[in-house]
Structure formats: structure tokens, C-alpha cells
Design a protein around this motif. Structure first.
Motif, mmCIF file in Angstrom:
data_model
loop_
_atom_site.group_PDB
_atom_site.id
_atom_site.type_symbol
_atom_site.label_atom_id
_atom_site.label_comp_id
_atom_site.label_asym_id
_atom_site.label_seq_id
_atom_site.Cartn_x
_atom_site.Cartn_y
_atom_site.Cartn_z
ATOM 1 N N PHE A 57 2.574 -2.656 16.397
ATOM 2 C CA PHE A 57 1.377 -1.917 16.006
ATOM 3 C C PHE A 57 1.508 -0.484 16.513
ATOM 4 N N THR A 58 1.193 0.490 15.654
ATOM 5 C CA THR A 58 1.234 1.892 16.051
ATOM 6 C C THR A 58 0.030 2.633 15.469
ATOM 7 N N ALA A 59 -0.086 3.888 15.835
ATOM 8 C CA ALA A 59 -1.171 4.727 15.328
ATOM 9 C C ALA A 59 -1.138 4.844 13.814
ATOM 10 N N LYS A 60 0.031 4.676 13.208
ATOM 11 C CA LYS A 60 0.119 4.755 11.747
ATOM 12 C C LYS A 60 -0.726 3.666 11.083
ATOM 13 N N ASP A 61 -0.845 2.512 11.741
ATOM 14 C CA ASP A 61 -1.658 1.441 11.170
ATOM 15 C C ASP A 61 -3.137 1.831 11.143
ATOM 16 N N VAL A 62 -3.566 2.584 12.141
ATOM 17 C CA VAL A 62 -4.949 3.069 12.149
ATOM 18 C C VAL A 62 -5.164 4.013 10.968
ATOM 19 N N ALA A 63 -4.220 4.933 10.787
ATOM 20 C CA ALA A 63 -4.334 5.866 9.670
ATOM 21 C C ALA A 63 -4.320 5.134 8.335
ATOM 22 N N CYS A 64 -3.463 4.121 8.203
ATOM 23 C CA CYS A 64 -3.401 3.337 6.965
ATOM 24 C C CYS A 64 -4.728 2.637 6.684
ATOM 25 N N THR A 65 -5.346 2.103 7.746
ATOM 26 C CA THR A 65 -6.614 1.390 7.576
ATOM 27 C C THR A 65 -7.657 2.292 6.939
ATOM 28 N N PHE A 66 -7.781 3.516 7.431
ATOM 29 C CA PHE A 66 -8.784 4.419 6.860
ATOM 30 C C PHE A 66 -8.359 4.951 5.507
ATOM 31 N N ASP A 67 -7.081 4.977 5.260
ATOM 32 C CA ASP A 67 -6.598 5.306 3.923
ATOM 33 C C ASP A 67 -7.038 4.230 2.944
ATOM 34 N N PHE A 68 -6.915 2.950 3.357
ATOM 35 C CA PHE A 68 -7.384 1.845 2.522
ATOM 36 C C PHE A 68 -8.878 1.988 2.230
ATOM 37 N N LEU A 69 -9.635 2.284 3.280
ATOM 38 C CA LEU A 69 -11.087 2.264 3.184
ATOM 39 C C LEU A 69 -11.652 3.407 2.346
ATOM 40 N N THR A 70 -10.926 4.488 2.246
ATOM 41 C CA THR A 70 -11.459 5.668 1.559
ATOM 42 C C THR A 70 -10.805 5.951 0.217
ATOM 43 N N ASP A 71 -9.771 5.202 -0.127
ATOM 44 C CA ASP A 71 -9.101 5.386 -1.417
ATOM 45 C C ASP A 71 -9.444 4.200 -2.319
ATOM 46 N N PRO A 72 -10.229 4.402 -3.368
ATOM 47 C CA PRO A 72 -10.658 3.284 -4.227
ATOM 48 C C PRO A 72 -9.511 2.554 -4.913
ATOM 49 N N GLU A 73 -8.329 3.144 -4.918
ATOM 50 C CA GLU A 73 -7.179 2.502 -5.560
ATOM 51 C C GLU A 73 -6.458 1.545 -4.617
ATOM 52 N N LYS A 74 -6.745 1.623 -3.319
ATOM 53 C CA LYS A 74 -5.970 0.850 -2.336
ATOM 54 C C LYS A 74 -6.518 -0.564 -2.122
ATOM 55 N N LEU A 75 -7.821 -0.752 -2.308
ATOM 56 C CA LEU A 75 -8.450 -2.062 -2.154
ATOM 57 C C LEU A 75 -9.038 -2.501 -3.485
ATOM 58 N N ARG A 76 -9.116 -3.808 -3.681
ATOM 59 C CA ARG A 76 -9.755 -4.327 -4.900
ATOM 60 C C ARG A 76 -11.194 -3.834 -4.979
ATOM 61 N N ARG A 77 -11.860 -3.822 -3.822
ATOM 62 C CA ARG A 77 -13.187 -3.232 -3.688
ATOM 63 C C ARG A 77 -13.404 -2.917 -2.211
ATOM 64 N N SER A 78 -14.280 -1.981 -1.938
ATOM 65 C CA SER A 78 -14.556 -1.567 -0.558
ATOM 66 C C SER A 78 -16.065 -1.504 -0.363
ATOM 67 N N PRO A 79 -16.691 -2.631 -0.008
ATOM 68 C CA PRO A 79 -18.157 -2.692 0.058
ATOM 69 C C PRO A 79 -18.783 -1.685 1.013
ATOM 70 N N ARG A 80 -18.033 -1.297 2.040
ATOM 71 C CA ARG A 80 -18.595 -0.378 3.034
ATOM 72 C C ARG A 80 -17.958 1.011 2.967
ATOM 73 N N ALA A 81 -17.441 1.375 1.815
ATOM 74 C CA ALA A 81 -16.854 2.711 1.668
ATOM 75 C C ALA A 81 -17.860 3.802 2.017
ATOM 76 N N ALA A 82 -19.140 3.549 1.756
ATOM 77 C CA ALA A 82 -20.175 4.549 2.032
ATOM 78 C C ALA A 82 -20.310 4.837 3.526
ATOM 79 N N TRP A 83 -19.832 3.926 4.392
ATOM 80 C CA TRP A 83 -19.866 4.200 5.829
ATOM 81 C C TRP A 83 -19.091 5.471 6.170
ATOM 82 N N TRP A 84 -18.051 5.728 5.384
ATOM 83 C CA TRP A 84 -17.078 6.749 5.769
ATOM 84 C C TRP A 84 -17.273 8.056 5.010
#
Length: 528
Positions: free
Chosen positions: A112-139
Motif C-alpha cells: 500500500f502506498t500514497a498512490k492508492d489514496v490518490a487512485c481512490t479519489f480519482d475513482f470517486l470523482t471521475d464518473p467513468e471510473k466507477l459504475r456509479r458513485s452515490p456519494r460523489a457529491a461529498w467531494w
């Protein structure tokens, strides 16, 4: 940089613990057997909006920070390190820097590295990365995440947001691995947490096993956890009373059922508390005739909230606005404030006004409006839906109940494929930045009925940036009042329910203002 003094741990001030093990040495071993009320749509916490996903899978993961699992009340003061060893805010409150643990490995052995943290928020804020992101509005306020080294990562915000750390601490914000495709996380999730994934069988159950290489020394105590899916609540209660399970599902024991459990299983440890889940009416504003605001307003006016509370909770529940009401919640409207809001006072008078609106819209006793009332096929949804259908009749609306399995229900409401629905909405954290942006901001996936008022969204953003908490509370009260007056999503009540465990379940704290953040299970052990 300002370094917080609390970031190395906290003392629990008022924990509600099902069965304390403080005076007895912890025992390792054993499999915790817990009930699950239905099949979660997937194992990917970031893609789901139901507690049925976060409870069985939270133990697979870690967050940057988390709410102390031994403190009952979630708050900024109860946040402790997890994957992060420390954190620090910049002077302008727009940068949040984390120092990460070294030597942490994913369940597949990769580091596990800091890159995984960056990837997580990339998933959460890019609508193409997840099938859906129910809490995208949090960010909404997230600008970027920068990686300084394998153990240093910084979150950059557009504006100051004092409550941002609470969003990171939720059970809904685990860190995901960069190297695992998101599609795989839906069925075979890989985390860094105390338990590893074994199997997920639709309509049967979920199994987790102890992670022998967990990076927190000595944890977990359990050998594993088995979640058995039992759709019928009566069957779940009877099987728990018979001792076949160590725990009920979270917040599954209603006020009337709690009497039965206490009578037939007197040694069971039960905690009755606010769930942070509101029962609410959602109406598809785009679907005729419900695109007519007169009809939506009439539906809000016909609600007899106290009747719901009397029937479902024997009078012990509470009316509320959007936010969890006091004394359990910090931000919710008080009973006195609610009295001045449309639909919270004289029911007979409100229904007269509702019928007048329905007449204007072309309906009456000789021309009734027929509609399907959709809801999720579990008791906590079905029971209030039946009451809702009865309460629609005085304004000449005849409802037909449509029950939908969980795996399909959320897809339907996300796509606005319904006309009228009785819904339950949980707020993962008792903070306006969660409830307001997730449930009411324009375009949010969990804004199920499509309410959109840019002026309100601007108010959401203003309260989020306010540092003075007394001033912020005044702003939030006014926002909540305006949402109810605007018929954004009529709130019927805020839930009250119990969770129960057998007396041999030790060191599990039931959190009192959220049902979403207390299921890591790394400290739990069995005394048998």
C-alpha cells in the motif's frame, strides 16, 4: 502547518458497549455469526448506497482516518488515525497533509502506498471510473490529491471545509487499491483490513476470514465473520432468540420487536438508539402528473407524522427535518422549530389545504389519482409504505404497493424509474456536508427525486465553509427549514431501532448517531 494534538488517539467519553470485555483478557478465535437482511447489490462500498453493503464489507478495508470504534458518538473529536499516522491542516484550511503507515500490504501481498489514496479519489470523482458513485457529491470541494512520496499525500480543497475530515472517517470512505480493476471489487474485493474476502453468494451469505498479516499487531481477535442472508425479519428474530446467531443485523430490531427479544432472550445485549436514517417521501418531479407542484405539495400536507411514529415506534420516535434531530443529532431542527413548518402542525387543517390543491390540479372524490407506491422489499421500508398509502387516500390518491428487491431497487431510484416511493435515507455522518450535498444538491446520484435549487446549493456551500460552529448551526437550521417549505423531499420521521448481540460478544460499541461507521470488527472478540 498546524499539527492537531488529537491525532494519536482518543479516550472514549460515552461509549455504549454491548458487552464490555475490559475486565477479562481478550480471547482469540471463533467465527462471529451475524444476520444480513438482504443481498447487497455488490461488494463495492464506493458504488453502493445501502448499509447492507457497508456492514459486511467494512472489515475488509481501512480508511485514512476513522471514527474511533470504541466511542459511541461520531464527531470530529472521535476521529483517530487509521492508514494515516498523522495529519495536518495548512493555515488557510485548504490543504490537508497525511503521513501514512509504512509496511502496510494489500490482501494480495502488494504494498500500500500514497498512490492508492490518490487512485481512490480519482475513482470517486471521475464518473467513468466507477459504475456509479452515490456519494460523489461529498467531494464537490476537492480540487486534487498530490503524492509527495510513498508515505506522504496531500488533499487540496477549493475552499476551507472544517468538516472534511469527518467525510474521510466514514465507513463509506475506504481506500481502494490502484492495481485491482473496479469491476473485480464488486465480487472479489481486496483491502488492507483485518479480514479477507472468502465468498459472496447471492441470497445466501458472505464469509470473511482473519487477515493473518494485518498491519495492526494482535488484531483481529476473530477467526472470521459469517453473514447469513435471511429476508424475513420474523425469522431473523426467532433465529437470534434461539441462539443461532451472535448478532442481529444493524438497527433491525424495531421498538415493538425489542420487547419480544428482551422477553424471550433476557440475556441479550440490546442498544436502542437513533439510526440517523430518515423515512421520507420521494416523488419523481419529471413524471406527469407529479411534475405539478400542487400535487407534490398536497402529498406533503396529507402526512400525519405522529401516526407513523405511534404505529412503528410506539410513540418513541421523533419528527425531523433533513438533519438528525436533537438530542441525538447536533444540527437538526428542534421540536419547536418544526411546529412552524408546513405539514408539521394541525393534520386536519393541512389535509384541507391539500384537497384544495388537488381540486385545482383536476382531482377530487369522483376523479381519484391512481399510482404505484414503490419501496424496497424489507420490513423497514414496507411497513411505513403501507401507512403512507393509507394517508394518501384523504387527498384522493389511491396507491398500490410495489415492493422491489434491493439489488434492483437502487438501480430504479438512481435512474428515476418510479413515480412515488417510500424511501429510507441514511446519513453516514451527522454533519450537514454529508446530508445536504448528498441528498439535495443538483445532480447528486442520491438526490433520488431530482430536487434542484441552485440558490440552496449556494447556501450549502456557504455553511460548509463557516468556521464558527454556532453561526454554522444557525445557517443549517435556516437551510433545513427552507428545504421543508420547498417540499424538497418530505421527511416523515427519523428512525429509532435496536441492535442486539449475545452476551459472549465482547468489545463491540454500538454507535449512536450513525449505523454506517462502526463495523470494522477488529477489536471484537468472543467469550465462549
Amino acid at each position: 502547518m498546524k499539527i492537531p494534538t488529537r491525532c494519536l488517539g482518543l479516550v472514549a467519553a460515552a461509549a455504549i458497549v454491548l458487552a464490555s470485555g475490559a475486565s477479562v483478557a481478550q480471547k482469540s478465535g471463533g467465527v462471529l455469526k451475524m444476520q444480513l437482511m438482504d443481498t447487497p447489490p455488490s461488494a463495492s462500498i464506493h458504488e453502493e448506497g445501502t448499509v447492507s453493503a457497508v456492514v459486511p464489507f467494512m472489515g475488509l478495508f481501512n480508511n485514512l482516518v476513522m471514527f474511533d470504534q470504541n466511542v459511541a458518538r461520531n464527531s470530529l473529536e472521535s476521529i483517530v488515525p487509521d492508514l494515516a499516522t498523522s495529519w495536518a491542516w495548512s493555515d488557510d484550511g485548504k490543504r490537508l497533509a497525511f503521513k501514512l503507515h509504512q509496511g502496510v500490504k494489500w490482501h494480495d501481498g502488494k504494498p500500500f502506498t500514497a498512490k492508492d489514496v490518490a487512485c481512490t479519489f480519482d475513482f470517486l470523482t471521475d464518473p467513468e471510473k466507477l459504475r456509479r458513485s452515490p456519494r460523489a457529491a461529498w467531494w464537490w470541494n476537492l480540487e486534487k490529491v498530490t503524492v509527495e512520496s510513498d508515505v506522504d499525500v496531500t488533499i487540496h480543497l477549493k475552499h476551507r471545509q472544517p468538516a472534511f475530515l469527518a467525510l474521510l472517517a466514514s465507513g463509506y470512505t475506504p481506500v481502494y487499491p490502484c492495481h485491482i480493476p473496479t469491476a473485480d471489487m464488486r465480487r472479489k474485493p481486496v483491502g488492507t483490513g483485518p479480514f479477507k474476502f472468502v465468498e459472496f453468494k447471492m441470497n445466501e451469505g458472505i464469509k470473511l476470514t482473519r487477515n493473518p498479516d494485518y498491519w495492526k499487531p494482535g488484531r483481529p481477535y476473530l477467526d472470521g465473520i459469517e453473514f447469513t442472508i435471511i429476508p424475513d425479519r420474523s425469522t431473523r428474530m426467532l433465529s437470534f432468540i434461539a441462539g443461532k446467531f451472535d448478532m442481529t443485523f444493524v438497527a433491525d430490531v424495531s421498538v415493538p420487536l425489542l420487547k419480544t427479544v428482551r422477553k424471550d432472550a433476557p440475556n441479550a445485549q440490546c442498544v436502542l438508539r437513533a439510526t440517523g436514517v430518515s423515512t421520507n417521501l420521494i416523488v419523481n418531479r419529471e413524471k406527469p402528473p407529479f411534475d405539478d407542484p400542487r400535487i407534490r405539495r398536497a402529498m406533503a400536507l396529507t402526512l400525519d407524522r405522529q401516526a407513523f411514529i405511534d404505529i412503528l415506534e410506539e410513540g418513541q420516535g421523533r419528527m425531523s427535518g433533513a438533519l438528525l434531530p436533537p438530542p441525538d443529532g447536533v444540527w437538526g431542527l428542534t421540536p419547536e422549530m418544526l411546529k412552524s413548518i408546513i405539514g408539521y402542525g394541525d393534520v386536519a387543517k393541512a389535509r384541507e389545504e391539500g384537497r384544495a390543491l388537488m381540486k385545482e390540479a383536476g382531482y377530487g372524490p369522483d376523479k381519484r389519482l391512481k399510482v404505484k407506491v414503490s419501496t424496497r422489499n424489507i420490513a423497514t421500508f414496507r411497513d411505513p409504505a403501507v401507512i403512507l398509502i393509507d394517508q394518501l387516500k384523504p387527498i384522493w390518491i389511491d396507491g398500490e404497493l410495489e415492493v422491489i428487491d434491493t439489488a434492483v431497487y437502487y438501480n430504479r431510484v438512481f435512474k428515476k424509474d418510479y413515480a412515488v416511493a417510500l424511501n429510507l435515507t441514511g446519513s453516514a455522518v451527522d454533519d450537514p456536508d454529508v446530508t445536504l450535498f448528498e441528498g439535495y444538491a443538483c445532480g447528486s446520484l442520491r438526490n433520488y427525486n431530482g430536487y434542484c435549487n441552485p440558490k440552496m446549493t449556494a447556501l450549502f456551500e456557504a455553511q460548509s465553509q463557516e468556521v464558527d460552529q454556532k453561526k454554522r448551526k444557525q445557517m443549517v437550521w435556516e437551510i433545513d427549514r427552507l428545504l421543508q417549505e420547498d417540499i424538497a423531499r418530505p421527511i416523515i420521521r427519523n428512525g429509532l431501532a435496536a441492535s442486539c448481540a449475545q452476551p459472549h460478544v465482547k468489545n463491540l460499541t454500538i454507535q449512536t448517531n450513525s449505523i454506517y461507521n462502526g463495523w470494522r470488527f477488529e477489536d471484537v472478540w468472543l467469550d465462549r
